[in-house]
Design a protein around this motif. Structure first.
Motif, PDB file in Angstrom:
ATOM      1  N   UNK A 284       1.102  -1.606   0.157  1.00 49.74           N
ATOM      2  CA  UNK A 284       0.302   0.216   0.187  1.00 49.74           C
ATOM      3  C   UNK A 284       0.786   1.007   0.256  1.00 49.74           C
ATOM      4  N   UNK A 285      -0.043   1.840   0.174  1.00 47.23           N
ATOM      5  CA  UNK A 285       0.788   3.483  -0.005  1.00 47.23           C
ATOM      6  C   UNK A 285       1.420   4.236   1.017  1.00 47.23           C
ATOM      7  N   UNK A 286       2.380   4.568   0.304  1.00 48.81           N
ATOM      8  CA  UNK A 286       4.333   5.095   1.809  1.00 48.81           C
ATOM      9  C   UNK A 286       3.032   6.053   2.678  1.00 48.81           C
ATOM     10  N   UNK A 287       3.761   6.891   3.696  1.00 52.02           N
ATOM     11  CA  UNK A 287       3.442   7.835   4.435  1.00 52.02           C
ATOM     12  C   UNK A 287       2.305   8.039   4.695  1.00 52.02           C
ATOM     13  N   UNK A 288       1.621   6.904   5.444  1.00 45.57           N
ATOM     14  CA  UNK A 288       0.151   6.825   5.618  1.00 45.57           C
ATOM     15  C   UNK A 288       0.066   5.616   6.887  1.00 45.57           C
ATOM     16  N   UNK A 289      -0.991   6.070   8.013  1.00 46.79           N
ATOM     17  CA  UNK A 289      -1.145   4.691   8.872  1.00 46.79           C
ATOM     18  C   UNK A 289      -2.027   4.182   8.045  1.00 46.79           C
ATOM     19  N   UNK A 290      -1.624   2.660   8.361  1.00 49.91           N
ATOM     20  CA  UNK A 290      -2.492   1.778   8.340  1.00 49.91           C
ATOM     21  C   UNK A 290      -1.624   1.174   6.984  1.00 49.91           C
ATOM     22  N   UNK A 371       5.097  -9.825   8.109  1.00 50.63           N
ATOM     23  CA  UNK A 371       6.004  -9.001   8.003  1.00 50.63           C
ATOM     24  C   UNK A 371       7.281  -8.737   9.193  1.00 50.63           C
ATOM     25  N   UNK A 372       8.307  -9.036   9.426  1.00 50.93           N
ATOM     26  CA  UNK A 372       9.521  -9.159  10.109  1.00 50.93           C
ATOM     27  C   UNK A 372       9.983  -7.382  10.137  1.00 50.93           C
ATOM     28  N   UNK A 373      11.340  -7.451  10.248  1.00 47.32           N
ATOM     29  CA  UNK A 373      12.214  -6.082  10.781  1.00 47.32           C
ATOM     30  C   UNK A 373      11.460  -5.299   9.292  1.00 47.32           C
ATOM     31  N   UNK A 374      11.421  -4.117   9.536  1.00 45.76           N
ATOM     32  CA  UNK A 374      11.765  -2.603   8.072  1.00 45.76           C
ATOM     33  C   UNK A 374      12.985  -2.101   8.062  1.00 45.76           C
ATOM     34  N   UNK A 434      11.743  10.265  13.800  1.00 46.28           N
ATOM     35  CA  UNK A 434      10.954   9.311  14.718  1.00 46.28           C
ATOM     36  C   UNK A 434      10.022   8.478  13.523  1.00 46.28           C
ATOM     37  N   UNK A 435       9.518   7.157  14.815  1.00 48.52           N
ATOM     38  CA  UNK A 435       8.455   6.421  13.985  1.00 48.52           C
ATOM     39  C   UNK A 435       8.727   6.147  12.882  1.00 48.52           C
ATOM     40  N   UNK A 436      10.155   5.290  12.711  1.00 46.99           N
ATOM     41  CA  UNK A 436      10.872   4.956  11.153  1.00 46.99           C
ATOM     42  C   UNK A 436      10.105   4.485  10.373  1.00 46.99           C
ATOM     43  N   UNK A 437       9.653   3.207  10.571  1.00 47.09           N
ATOM     44  CA  UNK A 437       9.206   2.557   9.914  1.00 47.09           C
ATOM     45  C   UNK A 437       7.709   2.915   9.721  1.00 47.09           C
ATOM     46  N   UNK A 438       7.407   4.055   9.042  1.00 45.88           N
ATOM     47  CA  UNK A 438       6.726   4.769   8.978  1.00 45.88           C
ATOM     48  C   UNK A 438       7.138   5.820   8.314  1.00 45.88           C
ATOM     49  N   UNK A 439       7.102   5.824   6.925  1.00 51.12           N
ATOM     50  CA  UNK A 439       7.311   6.915   5.936  1.00 51.12           C
ATOM     51  C   UNK A 439       7.491   8.184   6.142  1.00 51.12           C
ATOM     52  N   UNK A 440       8.589   8.885   6.060  1.00 50.10           N
ATOM     53  CA  UNK A 440       8.103  11.121   6.207  1.00 50.10           C
ATOM     54  C   UNK A 440       7.263  11.271   5.108  1.00 50.10           C
ATOM     55  N   UNK A 441       5.895  11.869   4.844  1.00 54.28           N
ATOM     56  CA  UNK A 441       5.295  12.645   4.473  1.00 54.28           C
ATOM     57  C   UNK A 441       4.658  13.904   5.164  1.00 54.28           C
ATOM     58  N   UNK A 460      -3.535   9.797  15.438  1.00 50.66           N
ATOM     59  CA  UNK A 460      -2.415   9.089  16.831  1.00 50.66           C
ATOM     60  C   UNK A 460      -1.980   8.298  16.789  1.00 50.66           C
ATOM     61  N   UNK A 461      -2.626   7.502  18.227  1.00 49.46           N
ATOM     62  CA  UNK A 461      -2.451   6.133  18.202  1.00 49.46           C
ATOM     63  C   UNK A 461      -3.002   5.202  17.785  1.00 49.46           C
ATOM     64  N   UNK A 462      -3.856   5.293  16.090  1.00 48.54           N
ATOM     65  CA  UNK A 462      -4.193   4.180  15.745  1.00 48.54           C
ATOM     66  C   UNK A 462      -3.271   4.067  14.751  1.00 48.54           C
ATOM     67  N   UNK A 463      -2.295   5.239  14.300  1.00 41.77           N
ATOM     68  CA  UNK A 463      -1.541   5.519  13.514  1.00 41.77           C
ATOM     69  C   UNK A 463       0.143   4.728  14.056  1.00 41.77           C
ATOM     70  N   UNK A 464       0.568   5.623  15.167  1.00 46.01           N
ATOM     71  CA  UNK A 464       1.506   5.460  16.391  1.00 46.01           C
ATOM     72  C   UNK A 464       1.435   3.940  17.375  1.00 46.01           C
ATOM     73  N   UNK A 465       0.304   4.000  17.835  1.00 40.94           N
ATOM     74  CA  UNK A 465       0.245   3.428  19.239  1.00 40.94           C
ATOM     75  C   UNK A 465       0.949   1.803  19.503  1.00 40.94           C
TER      76      UNK A 465
END
Length: 559
Positions: A284-290, A371-374, A434-441, A460-465
């Protein structure tokens, strides 16, 4: 078994008994986004805003899959699985993103086709060092005309004044696509009548250095205002996020334009119908929650269409749940190759050659992913965020093997919602802050900046919590996965049955997460830090990241 009945067109255009040419189109970070899906998703879907006529042509003249899924929603583990036809955890260090290494003893379908007489080549994404061994390395790369197409929106915007306008700049990039393809087709090393296998992997939908702001509107007419009310429930419906999504959709349109160049070139040579054409994406799309690096539908569903005239009855839409690693044995069969030992994926050839639509094979009622390590520096101990899932017609079940970890990486104090991050431009540009498994956007930056605002904290909790050990969603009622049903009495039986079914599949395929104690993915090279972060230059980079974090960490410590 080999398809001995196949009749294809040779390089000279003369009919011959033989094997098809293969055009494999595999854009990076392209999810299930194409206008061909709009009739199935509804008038208020994001796909209803797209115009992808060339993908749509492949779908209309071939087979469109509605429920294609990635084996792993990360660039490298997906490709390890896709090219080998193995579950990603069966590919050694190929199972992880950063720190990966390819075991060349594992057969891949491009190299197997080459061994059997195909002329092999690729352009764009496959030339990355972490992936090219699976498709022939530098030896099979065709990028002499350039690799600017992947930076479409920024390049066109920058070069338009010099070249005489957007249309001229766009055509210059299409010329690059055309020249690279022609260099492959007309290569001196290709013998007369030799079938070819060409992999085209544009990076237009990958963020890379980022997309040009407002490019969705300026280059493609996709107005962010038209996205109001169309975004998934876990995305803030605000101008910054709508523009970010619109820019991504514009990059999808750019990718489709490049696909059109390939089809036009084949058609001009009279070779279009001698090609087996596969068009699909990795996640899926980079830099987006879920999305990218997540097992929810927004991250794991991908587009897939296949065209092969005279061999695949066209005009069909298929509902079967398929994993794109199933393309490995499919393409081996199409090329009249034996399926290599260890290739556990199931060929799609029975579906493709069928005349049926809808649910074609009853057994394809689920798909498994994981998924394992990103990013290796996402957590202080360089560990990953291990997870597996099973998706059925009505339910999605996810198991998170290390729920104590932060799924997108350590928060570095941002769990304190009142800590002010200051200027957020760097959060939109630099993934590793910060939160490097989530692409900058821009979307990531906005969520972090506004995480303490009323109504934003839950997003925010859904995306990063942190996430619970088990997640269960009723996809027929809750396609955006907003209500976790795991632990609810009314769904206890469903949760248990899906857990059992998933664990049976994982055990049968030798997943270290369920058959090993301790698990190999928690030690050794699987949790090693890359030299790029330990060199003198890397140490300076890491120090710069820490300096950026220090302002909000200081604020957090005072609360």
């Amino acid at each position: 078994p080999a398809l001995a009945h196949v009749r294809v067109r040779s390089r000279e255009g003369m009919a011959s008994e033989g094997r098809p040419n293969i055009l494999f189109v595999f854009p990076e970070d392209w999810g299930r986004f194409a206008s061909a899906y709009a009739p199935h998703d509804g008038a208020r879907s994001l796909n209803a805003l797209l115009r992808t006529p060339h993908f749509d042509r492949i779908a209309a003249e071939g087979v469109l899959f509605l429920n294609a899924r990635t084996p792993a929603p990360g660039c490298n583990p997906c490709r390890s699985s896709l090219f080998s036809g193995r579950c990603f955890w069966q590919t050694g260090l190929g199972a992880i993103e950063q720190g990966t290494a390819w075991d060349t003893s594992i057969p891949t379908w491009p190299l197997e086709l080459e061994k059997s007489g195909y002329f092999l080549g690729y352009t764009y994404e496959g030339d990355y060092g972490k992936t090219n061994a699976r498709v022939g390395g530098d030896r099979t790369a065709y990028n002499a005309a350039g690799k600017c197409f992947g930076d479409f929106s920024r390049w066109v915007t920058r070069e338009a004044p010099r070249l005489g306008g957007v249309a001229a700049a766009r055509e210059a990039l299409l010329d690059e696509v055309r020249a690279n393809f022609r260099a492959f087709l007309d290569a001196e090393a290709r013998a007369p009548r030799q079938p070819f296998c060409y992999l085209w992997g544009p990076t237009t939908t990958h963020r890379g250095a980022g997309w040009q702001r407002c490019s969705g509107l300026d280059l493609w007419g996709i107005d962010p205002e038209h996205l109001k009310g169309r975004l998934p429930a876990f995305l803030p419906d605000v101008p910054e996020v709508r523009e970010d999504v619109a820019n991504y959709l514009g990059q999808v349109c750019a990718m489709d334009l490049g696909l059109g160049v390939l089809l036009t070139e084949l058609e001009a040579r009279g070779e279009l119908d001698s090609n087996l054409i596969v068009v699909t994406g990795d996640h899926g799309m980079p830099g987006m929650p879920r999305a990218k690096a997540n097992l929810y539908d927004f991250g794991s569903q991908v587009a897939l269409s296949v065209r092969w005239p005279c061999n695949i009855p066209g005009g069909r839409v298929v509902d079967d749940f398929v994993n794109i690693m199933d393309l490995a044995p499919t393409l081996c069969q199409a090329g009249s190759n034996d399926i290599p030992k260890g290739m556990v994926a199931r060929s799609l050839m029975p579906i493709l050659t069928s005349t049926s639509a809808g649910q074609v094979e009853a057994a394809r009622d689920y798909a498994v992913g994981g998924l394992e390590r990103h990013v290796c520096i996402s957590r202080a101990d360089f560990s990953g965020y291990p997870m597996r899932s099973i998706r059925t017609r009505d339910f999605l079940y996810i198991v998170n093997f290390a729920p104590e970890r932060w799924p997108t990486g350590d928060p570095h104090g941002l769990e304190n919602l009142s800590a002010d991050v200051g200027d957020i431009e760097d959060l939109a540009r630099e993934t590793m802050v910060v939160f490097p498994d989530f692409d900058a956007s821009p979307t990531k930056a906005w969520l972090i900046k506004h995480r303490g605002d009323a109504g934003v904290a839950p997003m925010f909790q859904i995306a990063f919590g942190r996430r619970p050990a088990e997640e269960l969603y009723d996809m027929s009622k809750d396609p955006d996965c907003m209500r976790n049903l795991a632990g609810e009495d009314a769904y206890a039986s469903k949760q248990a049955s899906l857990r059992r079914r998933l664990m049976e599949v994982l055990a049968a395929q030798g997943d270290p997460r369920v058959i090993e104690e301790p698990c190999r993915f928690e030690s050794g090279q699987y949790v090693a830090v890359l030299d790029k972060y330990t060199s003198e230059k890397g140490k300076a980079f890491m120090q710069g990241l820490q300096q950026r974090r220090s302002s909000w960490q200081t604020a957090s410590s005072k609360v």
